[in-house]
Enzyme design. Structure first.
Site, PDB file in Angstrom:
ATOM      1  N   ARG A   1       3.390 -10.089  10.133  1.00 46.43           N
ATOM      2  CA  ARG A   1       4.713  -9.447  10.119  1.00 46.43           C
ATOM      3  C   ARG A   1       5.788 -10.440   9.684  1.00 46.43           C
ATOM      4  O   ARG A   1       6.888 -10.052   9.312  1.00 46.43           O
ATOM      5  CB  ARG A   1       5.099  -8.924  11.507  1.00 46.43           C
TER       6      ARG A   1
ATOM      7  N   LYS B   1       0.821  -1.218   0.000  1.00 44.14           N
ATOM      8  CA  LYS B   1       0.000   0.000   0.000  1.00 44.14           C
ATOM      9  C   LYS B   1       0.857   1.271   0.000  1.00 44.14           C
ATOM     10  O   LYS B   1       0.488   2.253  -0.634  1.00 44.14           O
ATOM     11  CB  LYS B   1      -0.955   0.020   1.186  1.00 44.14           C
ATOM     12  N   THR B   2       1.998   1.229   0.688  1.00 42.23           N
ATOM     13  CA  THR B   2       2.871   2.406   0.700  1.00 42.23           C
ATOM     14  C   THR B   2       3.368   2.700  -0.709  1.00 42.23           C
ATOM     15  O   THR B   2       3.427   3.855  -1.141  1.00 42.23           O
ATOM     16  CB  THR B   2       4.068   2.177   1.649  1.00 42.23           C
TER      17      THR B   2
ATOM     18  N   GLN C   1      -6.594  -4.706  10.113  1.00 42.43           N
ATOM     19  CA  GLN C   1      -5.453  -4.260  10.911  1.00 42.43           C
ATOM     20  C   GLN C   1      -5.810  -3.058  11.785  1.00 42.43           C
ATOM     21  O   GLN C   1      -4.927  -2.300  12.196  1.00 42.43           O
ATOM     22  CB  GLN C   1      -4.269  -3.924  10.005  1.00 42.43           C
TER      23      GLN C   1
ATOM     24  N   ASP D   1      -3.237   7.605   4.723  1.00 42.57           N
ATOM     25  CA  ASP D   1      -2.776   6.246   4.966  1.00 42.57           C
ATOM     26  C   ASP D   1      -3.391   5.727   6.270  1.00 42.57           C
ATOM     27  O   ASP D   1      -3.741   6.503   7.152  1.00 42.57           O
ATOM     28  CB  ASP D   1      -1.249   6.247   5.059  1.00 42.57           C
ATOM     29  N   GLU D   2      -3.518   4.403   6.389  1.00 40.69           N
ATOM     30  CA  GLU D   2      -4.034   3.760   7.610  1.00 40.69           C
ATOM     31  C   GLU D   2      -5.372   4.373   8.034  1.00 40.69           C
ATOM     32  O   GLU D   2      -5.587   4.703   9.210  1.00 40.69           O
ATOM     33  CB  GLU D   2      -3.017   3.885   8.761  1.00 40.69           C
TER      34      GLU D   2
END
Length: 719
Positions: free
Chosen positions: A588, A18-19, A235, A204-205
């Site tokens: 992760r 996504k980044t 998340q 973002d997020e």
């Protein structure tokens, strides 16, 4: 990336890049659409993420990248307020109070108003004030009457706290967001100016936004509607600090014409990890349907290691990481995650005993250390002498003869004249009843501040100013003269502060004292994360946004993960968040994933029996493998998955075997009143097992519900 006009929701699964999507979208807006980069706003949740985005965009756009506004919500609002806060009656040279500064001010307010800390603990008051601001709760007579006496006290604290903040020309973290929202609502012309400035907004997020952040985004995007939000509801793990998952779930209701794009390919983890994590998170109901997949190899099975207690759990962590390192992994490749900070202690003991280097996150942050806050307080006074919290911190630090009696006199003068403490000093110097010795000490203090301010105004560098503060205040010399190990460590921290200032001046195009203080106030622990060749220990909350070749997650027990609070409250939303937390931890891992649980744990001096986490039962059988089980003493594993064909046994130490008094077996029954040396009085709700394995579910009056091994519980039966 090519959907640049109108609202866009990008649902980005874990490890789906996504980044990268956000970065290339910004680059495309500038290069592909020839958009002025100054018209782009990118909002993130960590300074680390913002810096990463800036660095990667800079490689493609060069100097143009500097004109794109990329920062966190709090930093964005701080920068806007630096320009516009005078329209709300504040001065632009405001200071930002961190959590400790805010708590200090609340304690001061309560002391001045003679409010007993037992009636309203300061940390409780600070937490409730944060919620009031975050959720835009209006304090009125009806609410006070409804909530009762304790809330009435809170309302009094809140009012006085806000008055002191205003008098000190200071803002706390919540004010940065709240005052920006107030500014936009009260000054439509200011809002329109920033709407025209930020015609393309990317967040973002988005799943982590709270109510005020949600409203700020809506306000800024209202005119042009070019809003692109990226997030993953699976998340969303910050409900406890106000994050509202409904913001991302309801995005298409807020923007009916929004385009929805799903990023479902994971580039990070093995197929076993992805399939297992997906199976676990599928048990949640509040989510946007998506199917995470990967072209990565199948990978090793997920190891579930069942241990006797937390000591063995730590031993198994160390054994496995040493085995992995002998197979070619490096320390920096391995991370140990846990639900709460307290779980790290036993693991740290194990690592230290084997001389394994590690770094831990979630402890005391660099900018929260005493010596750092002391020096920064001096710097804050140079730009805002009305900052009473900073003044109280340094007025007699190092000691210069300004004692409690003088400070009490200054406080009364400040209250009587409705002035700041700094202004009260000027008044006290002309008071006939101010002792001459106190006057001399106050004059010396003012001379130091005036000298430092004069040097700063001459244009010396921030590094030179910082070194001058440490010298002229006598702070550095006092530590040198102390000649202790603690003083050496504090001097080392001050040297690191000088390095931080120098680094800031090197990186920042227009460095300023205000800018550095703002950066330090908004610093987050994760911002200092780096691969240093060490084992990494951190909470699952801190792990979000990171990745490691190998991940260990400890404490997969009911009451640990999911946390006891979620179980006791019976809140399904809380339980789903706990599952999302586990999902974040799992995803992760790039190559190997190890899950640990313990049959019993020491809690507040008592040994508590623990059931396996329900999340373990949600893992697919084909992707997991049990290991680490010992087969000596006859004891059934409480967690027996249906795919386990034979009874598992683990070893008990002689001490754990204990001596059993058969008469006690007849004593335990439902409804019996008991007393525990730590948890106090309670009532037995359920008796399980037999012989040496009797377990008691006890509802304690003050400690809640606990499950105890009867033979270790040290319970006293009450008549």
């Amino acid at each position: 990336m090519l959907c640049t006009e109108g609202p866009v929701l990008i649902v980005a699964g874990a490890g789906s890049g996504k980044t990268r999507v956000l970065i290339y979208r910004m680059i495309h807006l500038v290069q592909g659409k020839n958009l002025n980069p100054a018209n782009i706003l990118g909002v993130t949740f960590t300074n680390r993420a913002a810096e990463e985005m800036k660095t990667r965009i800079r490689k493609s756009l060069g100097a143009l990248a500097e004109r794109i506004w990329i920062s966190t919500f709090h930093s964005t609002c701080a920068q806007i307020l630096r320009q516009e806060i005078h329209q709300l009656g504040y001065s632009r040279n405001f200071v930002i109070y961190d959590e400790e500064d805010s708590l200090s001010l609340i304690k001061r307010v309560m002391k001045d108003k003679a409010i007993d800390e037992k009636t309203a603990p300061p940390k409780w008051a600070r937490s409730r004030i944060e919620i009031i601001k975050r959720d835009l709760i209006e304090i009125n007579d009806e609410l006070i009457e409804q909530e009762g006496n304790r809330f009435k006290v809170l309302a009094e604290i809140y009012k006085a706290y806000q008055q002191r903040l205003r008098l000190s020309n200071a803002l706390d973290f919540e004010d940065l967001l709240l005052l920006t929202l107030n500014l936009f609502e009260q000054k439509p012309e200011v809002l329109e100016r920033y709407q025209d400035r930020f015609q393309y907004i990317m967040v973002d997020e988005y799943q982590d936004t709270n109510y005020v952040q949600y409203l700020l985004v809506r306000q800024l995007a209202k005119k042009y509607q070019n809003l692109c939000v990226v997030g993953d509801e699976d998340q969303s793990i910050y409900r406890w600090r106000g994050a509202n998952i409904e913001n991302i779930l309801n995005f298409t209701e807020d923007f009916p014409n929004a385009k929805v794009i799903k990023l479902e390919q994971n580039y990070r983890s093995t197929k076993r990890v992805i399939d297992s994590a997906s199976k676990v998170i599928s048990h949640n109901t509040k989510r946007i349907p998506k199917t995470l997949w990967t072209q990565n190899p199948l990978g090793e099975k997920i190891q579930i290691i069942i241990c006797q207690d937390e000591r063995e759990e730590a031993e198994r962590v160390v054994e496995n990481l040493l085995r992995l390192c002998s197979a070619g992994y490096k320390y920096k490749d391995i991370a140990v995650f846990y639900r709460t900070h307290s779980q790290s202690r036993v693991v740290e003991d194990g690592l230290r005993s084997r001389e394994i280097p590690y770094q831990i996150f979630g402890g005391l942050r660099f900018y929260e250390r005493k010596e750092i806050k002391d020096i920064l307080a001096y710097l804050k006074l140079l730009i805002n002498e009305d900052d009473s919290v900073s003044l109280l911190r340094v007025i007699n630090n190092p000691p210069r003869g300004i004692g409690p009696a003088t400070i009490e006199q200054l406080t009364k003068i400040a209250q009587n004249y409705n002035k700041s403490l700094f202004q009260a000093i000027l008044i006290a110097l002309n008071y006939p009843d101010t002792p001459e010795r106190a006057k001399q000490s106050l004059k010396e203090f003012l001379t130091i501040i005036e000298h430092l301010k004069a040097q700063w105004q001459k244009g010396i560098s921030l590094k030179e100013l910082l070194e001058l503060v440490m010298e002229k205040t006598g702070y550095e010399e006092e530590l040198i003269q102390e000649q202790t190990i603690d003083a050496e460590a504090r001097l080392s921290n001050l040297e690191e502060l000088v390095n931080a200032v120098k680094e800031y001046e090197t990186k920042e195009p227009k460095p300023s004292l205000e800018g550095f203080l703002e950066k330090s106030a908004l610093f987050q622990d994760i911002d200092r994360f780096s691969e240093k060749g060490l084992i990494t220990l951190m909470t699952l909350h801190s792990a979000k946004g990171l990745e490691f070749p190998v991940v260990f997650i400890i404490g997969l027990d009911e009451g640990m993960l999911p946390h006891l609070r979620a179980l006791e409250e019976g809140d399904e939303d809380e339980l789903e968040e706990e599952r999302r937390l586990f999902y974040v931890g799992m995803t992760r891992a790039k190559q190997r994933l190890f899950l640990f649980r313990a049959d019993s744990r020491a809690v507040r001096g008592a040994r508590l029996y623990s059931e396996p986490s329900r999340f373990l039962e949600e893992l697919p059988e084909e992707h997991i493998q049990f290991s680490g089980l010992r087969k000596k003493a006859k004891m059934k594993i409480p967690f027996k998955p249906e795919w386990e064909s034979e009874e598992q046994e683990i070893e008990l130490d002689d001490e754990e075997q204990g001596v059993w008094d058969n008469e006690l077996e007849l004593s335990w029954k439902k409804g019996l009143k008991v007393k525990h040396p730590t948890f106090g009085q309670g009532v037995i709700e359920r008796v399980e097992g037999n012989e040496e394995k009797i377990k008691l579910v006890v509802k304690f009056k003050n400690a809640g519900r606990k499950k105890l091994l009867a033979k270790y519980a040290k319970l006293e039966i009450l008549e």
